[in-house]
Design a protein around this motif. Structure first.
Motif, PDB file in Angstrom:
ATOM      1  N   ASP A   1       0.822  -1.222   0.000  1.00 60.31           N
ATOM      2  CA  ASP A   1       0.000   0.000   0.000  1.00 60.31           C
ATOM      3  C   ASP A   1       0.854   1.269   0.000  1.00 60.31           C
ATOM      4  O   ASP A   1       0.502   2.263  -0.620  1.00 60.31           O
ATOM      5  N   LYS A   2       1.962   1.227   0.703  1.00 64.08           N
ATOM      6  CA  LYS A   2       2.851   2.395   0.816  1.00 64.08           C
ATOM      7  C   LYS A   2       3.434   2.788  -0.539  1.00 64.08           C
ATOM      8  O   LYS A   2       3.797   3.936  -0.749  1.00 64.08           O
ATOM      9  N   PHE A   3       3.551   1.822  -1.448  1.00 65.23           N
ATOM     10  CA  PHE A   3       4.210   2.084  -2.722  1.00 65.23           C
ATOM     11  C   PHE A   3       3.244   2.390  -3.856  1.00 65.23           C
ATOM     12  O   PHE A   3       3.629   3.056  -4.799  1.00 65.23           O
ATOM     13  N   ILE A   4       2.033   1.894  -3.750  1.00 63.89           N
ATOM     14  CA  ILE A   4       1.076   2.171  -4.829  1.00 63.89           C
ATOM     15  C   ILE A   4       0.132   3.316  -4.474  1.00 63.89           C
ATOM     16  O   ILE A   4      -0.638   3.753  -5.303  1.00 63.89           O
ATOM     17  N   GLY A   5       0.209   3.784  -3.230  1.00 70.29           N
ATOM     18  CA  GLY A   5      -0.552   4.958  -2.832  1.00 70.29           C
ATOM     19  C   GLY A   5      -2.032   4.733  -2.584  1.00 70.29           C
ATOM     20  O   GLY A   5      -2.802   5.689  -2.557  1.00 70.29           O
ATOM     21  N   LYS A   6      -2.440   3.469  -2.467  1.00 68.88           N
ATOM     22  CA  LYS A   6      -3.834   3.180  -2.160  1.00 68.88           C
ATOM     23  C   LYS A   6      -3.894   1.812  -1.491  1.00 68.88           C
ATOM     24  O   LYS A   6      -2.943   1.041  -1.507  1.00 68.88           O
TER      25      LYS A   6
END
Length: 125
Positions: free
Chosen positions: A74-79
């Motif tokens: 989640d931290k890397f794809i922003g959702k």
């Protein structure tokens, strides 16, 4: 910089033990992933993909794999990404996460390792 190449047998064996205690319930004791791993589970969760040579990890840079396992995707794809994988930051040390990755990588054939090494080389430029 994180490099997941090692031939240190002790580190790989330690990674296998950590994997068995923390990953195998989801990813399978033989790195095989869950059945029907491309079909969503109830609540739209994605099953665990294989960690062996058929899996997706071979397509990613070492640092990315480490960061996703430590903090979650989640931290890397922003959702929010529907999955069951916990972030390991509060359960495993960086050294333990890297040892697991060494173990996973040690199971891959030489050709897959070479392809992954090329991915890492390209992304470091």
């Amino acid at each position: 910089s994180i490099n997941l190449n090692t031939t240190d047998y002790k580190v790989i064996v330690n990674g296998k033990k950590i994997y068995a205690n923390n990953y195998a319930l989801c990813f399978g004791i033989y790195l095989e992933g869950q059945k029907n791993c491309m079909s969503r589970l109830p609540k739209r969760l994605m099953p665990a993909r294989p960690d062996d040579e058929k899996g997706h990890k071979r397509h990613y840079q070492d640092r990315y794999l480490f960061m996703v396992e430590k903090y979650e995707i989640d931290k890397f794809i922003g959702k929010k990404y529907p999955n069951n994988m916990p972030p390991f930051k509060d359960m495993l040390s960086d050294k333990e996460i890297i040892s697991v990755q060494y173990y996973i990588r040690s199971s891959w054939p030489v050709k897959i390792k070479e392809i992954n090494n090329n991915i890492n080389s390209r992304l470091k430029r």
